[in-house]
Design an enzyme around this catalytic site. Structure first.
Site, PDB file in Angstrom:
ATOM      1  N   GLY A  50      53.336 -11.631 -17.956  1.00 30.57           N
ATOM      2  CA  GLY A  50      53.450  -9.940 -18.342  1.00 30.57           C
ATOM      3  C   GLY A  50      52.213 -10.066 -19.367  1.00 30.57           C
ATOM      4  O   GLY A  50      52.315  -8.909 -19.205  1.00 30.57           O
ATOM      5  N   CYS A  51      51.379 -10.406 -19.620  1.00 30.20           N
ATOM      6  CA  CYS A  51      50.417 -10.081 -20.005  1.00 30.20           C
ATOM      7  C   CYS A  51      49.033  -9.827 -18.773  1.00 30.20           C
ATOM      8  O   CYS A  51      48.700 -10.487 -17.936  1.00 30.20           O
ATOM      9  CB  CYS A  51      49.670 -11.440 -21.124  1.00 30.20           C
ATOM     10  SG  CYS A  51      50.343 -11.675 -22.894  1.00 30.20           S
ATOM     11  N   GLN A  52      48.295  -9.307 -19.644  1.00 30.53           N
ATOM     12  CA  GLN A  52      47.069  -8.497 -18.613  1.00 30.53           C
ATOM     13  C   GLN A  52      45.969 -10.023 -18.676  1.00 30.53           C
ATOM     14  O   GLN A  52      45.462 -10.734 -17.340  1.00 30.53           O
ATOM     15  CB  GLN A  52      46.274  -6.918 -18.580  1.00 30.53           C
ATOM     16  CG  GLN A  52      45.555  -7.122 -17.956  1.00 30.53           C
ATOM     17  CD  GLN A  52      44.532  -6.080 -18.308  1.00 30.53           C
ATOM     18  OE1 GLN A  52      45.608  -4.835 -19.535  1.00 30.53           O
ATOM     19  NE2 GLN A  52      43.544  -5.093 -17.731  1.00 30.53           N
TER      20      GLN A  52
END
Length: 141
Positions: A50-52
């Protein structure tokens, strides 16, 4: 220090800065102090979904407290991780699970992040709480 005391300290520190550019610079500085994850733990299992950017988070239970190490390939993200680890590192799993995170709104962090970074922040908190839940289960066993 308790989680609440650490959060109050962070709110006070961020209040010293006049604008968000100064706060970002401060977070980048904080990122340089993150307890760095051992390269052996930079695995897909420790990668936060969920982290870029890439963010690795590892936890260990020592004397009934969780010790976190982390790293990121982005400097702002590393600063965000640093703020979270400052709050949660060396705390009891139960305290992490019960912690209210009002300080994030108080310092205006979420509203000054891009949508993808804000999602990443939520994902980091979720992962920290999941680690705490797992560790709390071990302590209760």
């Amino acid at each position: 220090m308790t989680i609440k005391e650490i959060q109050e300290e962070i709110v006070d520190e961020f209040a010293m800065f006049d604008d968000w550019m100064e706060r970002y610079e401060y977070m980048i500085e904080l990122g340089k102090s993150v307890p760095v994850i051992n390269d052996a733990f930079k695995t897909d299992d420790n990668l936060i979904k969920g982290c870029q950017s890439k963010v690795w988070l590892h936890s260990e239970l020592k004397e009934d407290k969780i010790q976190f190490t982390a790293d990121s390939d982005a400097i702002i993200t590393k600063g965000i991780v640093a703020v979270l680890l400052r709050v949660f590192n060396n705390q009891a799993p139960k305290d992490i699970l019960e912690a209210k995170l009002d300080f994030i709104d108080e310092i205006g962090l979420k509203e000054h992040l891009s949508a993808t970074r804000a999602n990443g922040l939520v994902s980091m908190i979720k992962q920290i709480k999941l680690y705490a839940l797992g560790m709390q289960s071990k302590l209760n066993a």
